[in-house]
Motif scaffolding. Sequence first.
Motif, PDB file in Angstrom:
ATOM      1  N   LEU A  96     -10.891  -1.971  -4.869  1.00 31.87           N
ATOM      2  CA  LEU A  96     -11.288  -3.126  -4.012  1.00 31.87           C
ATOM      3  C   LEU A  96      -9.984  -4.207  -4.487  1.00 31.87           C
ATOM      4  N   ASN A  97      -9.248  -4.693  -3.312  1.00 31.03           N
ATOM      5  CA  ASN A  97      -8.005  -5.593  -3.640  1.00 31.03           C
ATOM      6  C   ASN A  97      -8.311  -6.924  -2.735  1.00 31.03           C
ATOM      7  N   PHE A  98      -8.486  -7.929  -3.590  1.00 31.60           N
ATOM      8  CA  PHE A  98      -8.210  -9.189  -2.968  1.00 31.60           C
ATOM      9  C   PHE A  98      -6.821  -9.520  -2.837  1.00 31.60           C
ATOM     10  N   ILE A  99      -6.684  -9.919  -1.286  1.00 33.38           N
ATOM     11  CA  ILE A  99      -5.188 -10.102  -1.109  1.00 33.38           C
ATOM     12  C   ILE A  99      -4.922 -11.524  -0.649  1.00 33.38           C
ATOM     13  N   GLY A 100      -5.929 -12.519  -0.667  1.00 36.82           N
ATOM     14  CA  GLY A 100      -5.437 -13.747  -0.379  1.00 36.82           C
ATOM     15  C   GLY A 100      -6.859 -14.689   0.299  1.00 36.82           C
TER      16      GLY A 100
ATOM     17  N   PHE B  64     -20.506  -2.251  -1.731  1.00 31.42           N
ATOM     18  CA  PHE B  64     -18.968  -1.644  -1.851  1.00 31.42           C
ATOM     19  C   PHE B  64     -18.787  -0.733  -2.878  1.00 31.42           C
ATOM     20  N   GLY B  65     -19.874  -0.787  -4.067  1.00 31.98           N
ATOM     21  CA  GLY B  65     -19.835   0.374  -4.991  1.00 31.98           C
ATOM     22  C   GLY B  65     -20.227   1.562  -4.498  1.00 31.98           C
ATOM     23  N   GLN B  66     -20.484   1.646  -3.249  1.00 32.71           N
ATOM     24  CA  GLN B  66     -21.058   2.911  -2.504  1.00 32.71           C
ATOM     25  C   GLN B  66     -19.947   3.738  -2.004  1.00 32.71           C
ATOM     26  N   TRP B  67     -18.650   2.989  -1.780  1.00 31.03           N
ATOM     27  CA  TRP B  67     -17.462   3.308  -1.246  1.00 31.03           C
ATOM     28  C   TRP B  67     -16.446   3.322  -2.267  1.00 31.03           C
ATOM     29  N   ILE B  68     -15.779   4.269  -2.774  1.00 24.98           N
ATOM     30  CA  ILE B  68     -15.264   4.265  -4.039  1.00 24.98           C
ATOM     31  C   ILE B  68     -13.869   5.266  -3.793  1.00 24.98           C
ATOM     32  N   ASP B  69     -13.881   5.785  -2.630  1.00 30.27           N
ATOM     33  CA  ASP B  69     -12.646   6.728  -2.757  1.00 30.27           C
ATOM     34  C   ASP B  69     -11.521   6.299  -1.812  1.00 30.27           C
ATOM     35  N   THR B  70     -11.620   5.027  -1.363  1.00 26.99           N
ATOM     36  CA  THR B  70     -10.397   4.577  -0.419  1.00 26.99           C
ATOM     37  C   THR B  70     -10.203   3.224  -0.666  1.00 26.99           C
ATOM     38  N   ASP B  71      -8.952   2.872  -0.842  1.00 25.35           N
ATOM     39  CA  ASP B  71      -8.406   1.456  -0.916  1.00 25.35           C
ATOM     40  C   ASP B  71      -9.301   0.556   0.073  1.00 25.35           C
ATOM     41  N   ILE B  72      -9.803  -0.514  -0.412  1.00 24.80           N
ATOM     42  CA  ILE B  72     -10.309  -1.638   0.614  1.00 24.80           C
ATOM     43  C   ILE B  72      -9.357  -3.136   0.284  1.00 24.80           C
ATOM     44  N   TYR B  73      -8.832  -3.397   1.229  1.00 25.08           N
ATOM     45  CA  TYR B  73      -7.964  -4.815   1.141  1.00 25.08           C
ATOM     46  C   TYR B  73      -8.846  -5.754   1.807  1.00 25.08           C
TER      47      TYR B  73
ATOM     48  N   MET C  38      -6.936   3.963   4.528  1.00 21.52           N
ATOM     49  CA  MET C  38      -7.236   2.551   3.815  1.00 21.52           C
ATOM     50  C   MET C  38      -8.315   1.818   4.640  1.00 21.52           C
ATOM     51  N   ILE C  39      -8.973   0.619   3.965  1.00 21.44           N
ATOM     52  CA  ILE C  39      -9.795  -0.192   5.001  1.00 21.44           C
ATOM     53  C   ILE C  39      -9.323  -1.365   4.738  1.00 21.44           C
ATOM     54  N   ALA C  40      -9.480  -2.067   6.052  1.00 20.34           N
ATOM     55  CA  ALA C  40      -9.303  -3.789   5.789  1.00 20.34           C
ATOM     56  C   ALA C  40     -10.449  -4.431   6.214  1.00 20.34           C
TER      57      ALA C  40
ATOM     58  N   HIS D 215       0.823  -1.325   0.021  1.00 17.94           N
ATOM     59  CA  HIS D 215       0.019   0.031   0.112  1.00 17.94           C
ATOM     60  C   HIS D 215       0.913   1.244   0.063  1.00 17.94           C
ATOM     61  N   ASP D 216       0.734   2.065  -0.963  1.00 18.95           N
ATOM     62  CA  ASP D 216       1.701   3.145  -1.214  1.00 18.95           C
ATOM     63  C   ASP D 216       1.434   4.196  -0.040  1.00 18.95           C
ATOM     64  N   PHE D 217       2.150   4.216   0.774  1.00 14.31           N
ATOM     65  CA  PHE D 217       2.092   5.290   1.864  1.00 14.31           C
ATOM     66  C   PHE D 217       3.624   5.636   2.545  1.00 14.31           C
ATOM     67  N   ASP D 218       4.065   6.995   2.891  1.00 13.47           N
ATOM     68  CA  ASP D 218       5.195   7.104   3.322  1.00 13.47           C
ATOM     69  C   ASP D 218       5.169   8.085   4.407  1.00 13.47           C
ATOM     70  N   GLY D 219       3.912   8.183   5.004  1.00 13.15           N
ATOM     71  CA  GLY D 219       3.651   8.902   6.360  1.00 13.15           C
ATOM     72  C   GLY D 219       4.330   8.250   7.754  1.00 13.15           C
ATOM     73  N   ASP D 220       4.091   8.791   8.897  1.00 12.49           N
ATOM     74  CA  ASP D 220       4.561   8.285   9.950  1.00 12.49           C
ATOM     75  C   ASP D 220       3.164   7.769  10.933  1.00 12.49           C
ATOM     76  N   GLU D 221       2.404   8.202  10.540  1.00  7.38           N
ATOM     77  CA  GLU D 221       0.895   7.780  11.188  1.00  7.38           C
ATOM     78  C   GLU D 221      -0.110   7.418  10.140  1.00  7.38           C
ATOM     79  N   ILE D 222      -0.770   6.057  10.204  1.00  9.71           N
ATOM     80  CA  ILE D 222      -1.756   5.510   9.112  1.00  9.71           C
ATOM     81  C   ILE D 222      -2.878   5.307   9.997  1.00  9.71           C
TER      82      ILE D 222
END
Length: 276
Positions: free
Chosen positions: A160-164, A122-131, A85-87, A44-51
């Motif tokens: 939407l990201n299927f990760i396993g 899930f189509g109603q939530w399109i702005d944020t990555d969901i894993y 992001m959402i998990a 997940h592309d992120f380079d901050g110090d608080e997620i």
Amino acid sequence: MNGESEPAIEDNIFRQLKEKFSDAELRRMANGSMIRPEVDTVKHDFDGDEICIGLVSDTHLGSKYTDPDMLFQAFDVFTDEGVDMIAHCGDVHEGLSHRPGHMYECTHLGYSEQLEHSREVFGQWIDTDIYMIDGNHDRWYIKSNGALIVEELCKGQDNLNFIGHDEGDILINGITIKLWHGEDGSSYAYSYRVQKLVEAFTGGEKPNVLLCGHTHKAFEMFCRHVHCVSAGAIQRQSKWMRSKKHESHTGFYVVRIGINETGVSWFEPRFYPFYR
Ligand SMILES: [Fe+2]
């Protein structure tokens, strides 16, 4: 017989399989399994110090014990909290088992109806990555007809990201967050199941953060330097769980994580319960 020779029939079948599945999937089938044996890792592309992570699990979409409005309330809180992001820790769908009477506990019956329903939700939530990973309820479709419902839900959806299957790892600015579901049952003490899982990791395999689904229990624990959260469930208490005397913790989390060069510098999960 339609006059085709046996080799021609085999060629035809193999051509159809090649059209439908990747080489890797065909290899797994040849090994006797549709389930990926390895744990997938995505970045997940992120380079901050608080997620900030919105955490849901066990939505069981298609169950009469799931009110999608409760998931939308979680989405509203995630918006207010500004999650990055959402998990989702599995059991995205209710699935359909052979248990007597299960079909009467479904608002949406079978693969197609439940997939259409989850696409709408899930189509109603399109702005944020969901894993997402899948859970044992989603995998009933794999067992009955080889259908990969969570993977199919995520196909063609940018966020939407299927990760396993059952577990998957997300790499975020040097820390690893593992999503895990499991097929085992609840333990007498909530934390015991998660503790034993962490103990079972071999050297070098431990994630920094472990987010768990399946038991519908909500708690946090710190074990062998792994920050663990059991995510609760969006599904309300069901008749089946009550018959087994399993408590259901209905709600969701917002998890804030500080990141520095040593990994997790601080960890702050906050549970939002639904009292019904
Ligand atoms: Fe579940």
